[in-house]
Every structure is written in C-alpha cells, then in structure tokens.
Write an enzyme that holds these catalytic residues in place. Structure first.
Site, PDB file in Angstrom:
ATOM      1  N   GLY A 172       4.384  12.588  -6.846  1.00  0.00           N
ATOM      2  CA  GLY A 172       4.760  11.559  -7.818  1.00  0.00           C
ATOM      3  C   GLY A 172       5.756  10.583  -7.209  1.00  0.00           C
ATOM      4  O   GLY A 172       6.964  10.658  -7.484  1.00  0.00           O
ATOM      5  N   GLU A 181       3.510  13.022   6.206  1.00  0.00           N
ATOM      6  CA  GLU A 181       2.261  12.581   5.564  1.00  0.00           C
ATOM      7  C   GLU A 181       1.448  11.724   6.525  1.00  0.00           C
ATOM      8  O   GLU A 181       0.249  11.922   6.688  1.00  0.00           O
ATOM      9  CB  GLU A 181       2.598  11.780   4.302  1.00  0.00           C
ATOM     10  CG  GLU A 181       1.368  11.221   3.600  1.00  0.00           C
ATOM     11  CD  GLU A 181       1.702  10.478   2.291  1.00  0.00           C
ATOM     12  OE1 GLU A 181       2.889  10.362   1.959  1.00  0.00           O
ATOM     13  OE2 GLU A 181       0.759  10.035   1.634  1.00  0.00           O
TER      14      GLU A 181
HETATM   15  C1  LIG Z   1      -6.549   6.403  -2.899  1.00  0.00           C
HETATM   16  C2  LIG Z   1      -5.073   6.351  -3.081  1.00  0.00           C
HETATM   17  C3  LIG Z   1      -4.361   7.527  -3.244  1.00  0.00           C
HETATM   18  C4  LIG Z   1      -2.993   7.490  -3.479  1.00  0.00           C
HETATM   19  N1  LIG Z   1      -2.325   8.663  -3.735  1.00  0.00           N
HETATM   20  C5  LIG Z   1      -1.012   8.615  -4.053  1.00  0.00           C
HETATM   21  C6  LIG Z   1      -0.333   9.804  -4.452  1.00  0.00           C
HETATM   22  O1  LIG Z   1      -0.904  10.910  -4.506  1.00  0.00           O
HETATM   23  N2  LIG Z   1       0.968   9.712  -4.817  1.00  0.00           N
HETATM   24  C7  LIG Z   1       1.650   8.521  -4.780  1.00  0.00           C
HETATM   25  O2  LIG Z   1       2.834   8.513  -5.095  1.00  0.00           O
HETATM   26  N3  LIG Z   1       1.033   7.376  -4.416  1.00  0.00           N
HETATM   27  C8  LIG Z   1      -0.280   7.393  -4.056  1.00  0.00           C
HETATM   28  N4  LIG Z   1      -0.939   6.226  -3.719  1.00  0.00           N
HETATM   29  C9  LIG Z   1      -0.208   4.970  -3.781  1.00  0.00           C
HETATM   30  C10 LIG Z   1       0.074   4.335  -2.428  1.00  0.00           C
HETATM   31  O3  LIG Z   1       1.101   5.013  -1.758  1.00  0.00           O
HETATM   32  C11 LIG Z   1       0.400   2.861  -2.679  1.00  0.00           C
HETATM   33  O4  LIG Z   1      -0.789   2.257  -3.166  1.00  0.00           O
HETATM   34  C12 LIG Z   1       0.892   2.150  -1.459  1.00  0.00           C
HETATM   35  O5  LIG Z   1       2.172   2.609  -1.092  1.00  0.00           O
HETATM   36  C13 LIG Z   1       0.934   0.613  -1.655  1.00  0.00           C
HETATM   37  O6  LIG Z   1       1.617   0.286  -2.815  1.00  0.00           O
HETATM   38  P1  LIG Z   1       0.989  -0.683  -3.940  1.00  0.00           P
HETATM   39  O7  LIG Z   1      -0.386  -0.176  -4.253  1.00  0.00           O
HETATM   40  O8  LIG Z   1       1.950  -0.815  -5.035  1.00  0.00           O
HETATM   41  O9  LIG Z   1       0.774  -2.081  -3.198  1.00  0.00           O
HETATM   42  P2  LIG Z   1       1.900  -3.178  -2.928  1.00  0.00           P
HETATM   43  O10 LIG Z   1       3.134  -2.531  -2.439  1.00  0.00           O
HETATM   44  O11 LIG Z   1       1.999  -4.057  -4.128  1.00  0.00           O
HETATM   45  O12 LIG Z   1       1.254  -3.995  -1.729  1.00  0.00           O
HETATM   46  C14 LIG Z   1       0.202  -4.958  -1.924  1.00  0.00           C
HETATM   47  C15 LIG Z   1      -0.151  -5.535  -0.549  1.00  0.00           C
HETATM   48  O13 LIG Z   1       0.984  -6.227   0.009  1.00  0.00           O
HETATM   49  C16 LIG Z   1       1.311  -5.707   1.292  1.00  0.00           C
HETATM   50  N5  LIG Z   1       2.793  -5.662   1.466  1.00  0.00           N
HETATM   51  C17 LIG Z   1       3.688  -5.210   0.542  1.00  0.00           C
HETATM   52  N6  LIG Z   1       4.932  -5.303   1.060  1.00  0.00           N
HETATM   53  C18 LIG Z   1       4.807  -5.805   2.316  1.00  0.00           C
HETATM   54  C19 LIG Z   1       5.734  -6.125   3.355  1.00  0.00           C
HETATM   55  N7  LIG Z   1       7.059  -5.915   3.198  1.00  0.00           N
HETATM   56  N8  LIG Z   1       5.276  -6.631   4.533  1.00  0.00           N
HETATM   57  C20 LIG Z   1       3.932  -6.811   4.712  1.00  0.00           C
HETATM   58  N9  LIG Z   1       2.993  -6.553   3.751  1.00  0.00           N
HETATM   59  C21 LIG Z   1       3.437  -6.037   2.576  1.00  0.00           C
HETATM   60  C22 LIG Z   1       0.730  -4.286   1.300  1.00  0.00           C
HETATM   61  O14 LIG Z   1       0.441  -3.872   2.627  1.00  0.00           O
HETATM   62  C23 LIG Z   1      -0.534  -4.466   0.476  1.00  0.00           C
HETATM   63  O15 LIG Z   1      -1.573  -4.974   1.287  1.00  0.00           O
HETATM   64  C24 LIG Z   1      -2.310   6.246  -3.484  1.00  0.00           C
HETATM   65  C25 LIG Z   1      -3.017   5.056  -3.258  1.00  0.00           C
HETATM   66  C26 LIG Z   1      -4.378   5.096  -3.087  1.00  0.00           C
HETATM   67  C27 LIG Z   1      -5.113   3.795  -2.890  1.00  0.00           C
END
Ligand SMILES: Cc1cc2nc3c(=O)[nH]c(=O)nc-3n(C[C@H](O)[C@H](O)[C@H](O)COP(=O)(O)OP(=O)(O)OC[C@H]3O[C@@H](n4cnc5c(N)ncnc54)[C@H](O)[C@@H]3O)c2cc1C
Length: 386
Positions: A127, A244
């Site tokens: 989480g 991870e």
């Molecule tokens: C299939 C799947 C399984 C997952 N499982 C888990 C889980 O079990 N537990 C959990 O806690 N989370 C989980 N996640 C969440 C995952 O860790 C996040 O989706 C990830 O950290 C990206 O965050 P966000 O989706 O909010 O995208 P955002 O942070 O909003 O990013 C959107 C885009 O902007 C880019 N970006 C953002 N900030 C920067 C920066 N500073 N410099 C350059 N580019 C940037 C990102 O690379 C991305 O392309 C999962 C995600 C997926 C897709």
C-alpha cells in the site's frame, strides 16, 4: 569477474534441475507454457511447495530462515526455476516486507510475521501509491492518528496489486503533517480483514483483475504493527524499493519467453516468416546477453557482500524494456495466431494465443516499481552526480 561455475555450483544446478523436473505441478507448468495467468490457488500452491523446501525465501540470510545460498546459487536456482516452466514468486512478502522486517522490525514482529512468509502461508500487498502520490510518493495523504494503543487509518490507496488475495498490507501512512513531508511518514502492517477496510477491483487493459483501490475508514491498527519508529517510513520505503527493482528485471523469465518463441518458429506459415522471426530473435538474444552480464556484475558484487546500489535502477530499466520488446515480437511474429484473447477459441500455434493479453499487460512494467523515467533520474543523480 570469473564466469565459470565451480564443480559445487554445477552439482547444485543438477540437483535443482532434477527437483524441478519431479516437482513442478503439471497444471502450473502448462499454464506458464501457454503464457497464461496463474490464479491464486496455483500461485499459493507453488509458493507453499517452495516454502516446504525452505527455498521460497532463498534471498534471506540464514539466521532468518534463508537456505544459506550464495548469490550465484540463487542465480542458478532462478535460471532452473524459469527454464522448468515454473512461475516467479509474488514479491510482496518474500522480496519486500520480509527484508524490511528482519532489518527494521522488533523481535516480536519477526517472530510473528516471518514464518508465514517463509512457508508461503501469508499473502501480502503493498500500500504505497495513492491517486495523487505515485512518482511523488512523499506527498501521500493516507493518515494514521494515534489513539491510545492503536492508530486510526483514513484515506485511499490505488493500484494495489493482489489486495484482493492478500491477508496483510504493508502500508505507508502519514503520522505527522507538521514536519517535512518525508519525515512525517510511517510504515504500518494492516490486517486486510480489519473493519473499515474496503477493496475495490480495477480491471486492467488485459481484461484481468490484478489491481485494486483500497479505502480506509477509521481502520483500527494496533500500535505494535508500526515497524521502526514513527517518522521512519521513508527510510524503510527507500530500502524496500531497491529490493523491488532488482526483482523486476526478470532475466531468467525473459530467457524462458525467448525459448517459447523459438519453439514456435516451425509453425510459422512461410519460409520468409521463419527467417524474419529468427533475425528478430537473434537481436533480442544479444540484448538479453548484455542484460545478463550486467546482472552477473550485481551477483558478483552481492557475493562479495556489497549492498545493492543504483545498478538496480539500470537493471529495472533494461529488463522491463526487453520484456516489452519480447512481448511485442511475440504478437507480431504470431500475427493472426495472436488475436485470441484469453479463453477465446485458439488459432494455430497455442504459444501465441495469450500474446496480445500479455503484450497489453506488460505496457505496465515500465511504470510499476517506480517508472523508468524516475529510474533514469536516480541514475543521473547517483552515478552522474547531476
Ligand atoms: C500494473 C501496476 C501495478 C502496480 N502495483 C502497485 C502496488 O502493488 N502497490 C503500489 O503501491 N503501487 C503500485 N503501482 C503503482 C506504481 O508504483 C505507480 O503507477 C508509479 O509509481 C507511477 O505513479 P503514477 O501512476 O501516479 O504516475 P505519475 O507519477 O503521475 O507519472 C506520470 C508520468 O510522468 C512521469 N514522471 C513523473 N514524475 C517525473 C519526474 N520527476 N521526472 C520525469 N518523469 C516523471 C512518469 O514517469 C510517468 O510517465 C502499480 C502500477 C501498475 C501500473
């Protein structure tokens, strides 16, 4: 770096290969060979089987229940596991919260939680992410308020893989909003059956239910489920993310996928199709070899007792890009045979029948575990000093 395996390591490989041959259950082997998803029962059966050998937690130090293998032995084990058509294990207990608990947990927490992970009995989920806290994880808002001998947790998590299977969640919560963002975060262990906790499914583009939203409404969590001290959550979260990322590269499983693809080339309709496929596979194999050598470097460093460094980010980037390219090659080489979706009527060679589903799911691997763009930022900072 010496790339030859010692005689003991060769013997070790032989014994693992034999065990896999005799023990990987047929239904699980068939499921992996089709590129299909394992259900909860299959996943847990496989993990319990490894647990009964003491091999599920092969990365753990011996004092906490690991088998005492070197990094090279673990590497060999993983190769033999994948080439036997056995699936990887779920990372949340073994590779994530387990190392957190034996590194930061109290004696009581170790005693209570480690054995269930070791035996494959307790399933965990992670989480961390919230609707407005993904890459910028430190801005998370789920709040835990101390109330005597327990915390009351309120808020929401998202993208929680396997929350609908899990018994327990390790969770980042905000315990103090008056200090710098990172300093106000704590690490809590939450029983998924606690009243006020609700799991809602998210169906991903492959049509499956892996992901969830988790809502907390006055969820009561005993204070003894806090790991480390209040405010230590960020330090623990960073430690865990390095573990991870190292597991996400999946070198042994990419080998397996490339071999699956190779075995289907004869079924392609024309000689030209076959030749184009061979050329494409050769390119993928060269890139896999390069990834494997990087992986060897981390294996050698780990055997010398060095901790994981920023190379885990490099492995994550290259490993996930290659997973995506192999899945794309599978769809394109399979052509029409890749069209059926999951349980639809198969067309031609069965190996291709899950290819589109898998291709779609793997678009996510450059996002989860910290997106690849963020990994590039880590490398720029840690290696290049930018
Ligand atoms: C299939 C799947 C399984 C997952 N499982 C888990 C889980 O079990 N537990 C959990 O806690 N989370 C989980 N996640 C969440 C995952 O860790 C996040 O989706 C990830 O950290 C990206 O965050 P966000 O989706 O909010 O995208 P955002 O942070 O909003 O990013 C959107 C885009 O902007 C880019 N970006 C953002 N900030 C920067 C920066 N500073 N410099 C350059 N580019 C940037 C990102 O690379 C991305 O392309 C999962 C995600 C997926 C897709």
């Amino acid at each position: 770096m010496n790339l030859d395996f010692s005689n003991d390591e060769k013997e070790f490989r032989k014994s693992i290969r034999q065990w896999m041959k005799e023990n990987v259950p047929d239904d699980i082997r068939r499921c992996t060979a089709r590129g299909a998803m394992l259900d909860k029962n299959m996943q847990q059966r496989w993990e319990r089987l490894l647990g009964s050998q003491g091999w599920l937690t092969s990365t753990w130090p011996e004092q906490f229940g690991g088998p005492g293998w070197s990094a090279t032995q673990r590497y060999i084990f993983d190769q033999e596991r994948a080439s036997a058509g056995a699936p990887p294990t779920s990372p949340f207990g073994v590779a994530m919260v387990g190392p957190v608990l034996y590194t930061f947990g109290s004696e009581a927490q170790k005693e209570r939680w480690l054995p269930g992970i070791q035996r494959g009995e307790t399933l965990w989920c992670q989480g961390y992410s919230e609707p407005n806290a993904g890459s910028d994880l430190a801005s998370l808002k789920t709040r835990a308020t101390r109330n005597g001998d327990h915390y009351l947790v309120n808020g929401q998590k998202i993208w929680t893989t396997q929350a609908h299977w899990a018994d327990m969640m390790f969770c980042l919560v905000r315990t103090d909003s008056t200090v710098k963002q990172q300093q106000g975060i704590s690490f809590l262990l939450i029983d998924m059956k606690t009243p006020g906790l609700e799991v809602r499914p998210i169906y991903s583009i492959d049509g499956h239910h892996h992901l969830n939203e988790v809502y907390f409404s006055d969820v009561k969590v005993p204070v003894e489920n806090l790991v480390g001290q209040e405010g230590m959550g960020w330090t623990i979260a960073k430690f865990l993310l390095t573990h991870e990322r190292t597991t996400i590269a999946g070198v042994a499983d990419i080998h397996y996928e490339i071999n699956r693809l190779k075995s289907a080339i004869d079924a392609l309709p024309t000689e030209t199709d076959k030749q184009l496929a061979v050329r494409r596979l050769a390119g993928l194999e060269v890139d896999l070899m390069a990834l494997e050598y990087t992986n060897f470097r981390t294996v050698a460093a780990t055997d010398e007792g060095k901790p994981f460094g920023p190379e885990s980010s490099g492995l994550k980037i290259k490993g996930t890009e290659l997973q995506q390219r192999v899945s794309q090659a599978m769809v394109e080489i399979g052509g029409l045979m890749s069209l059926p979706w999951d349980n639809e009527e198969p067309i031609g060679e069965q190996i291709f029948n899950q290819a589109s589903r898998r291709y779609n799911f793997l678009r996510a691997c450059t996002i989860y575990g910290g997106s690849n763009e963020i990994q590039k930022n880590v490398l720029a900072k840690m290696l290049l000093g930018l």
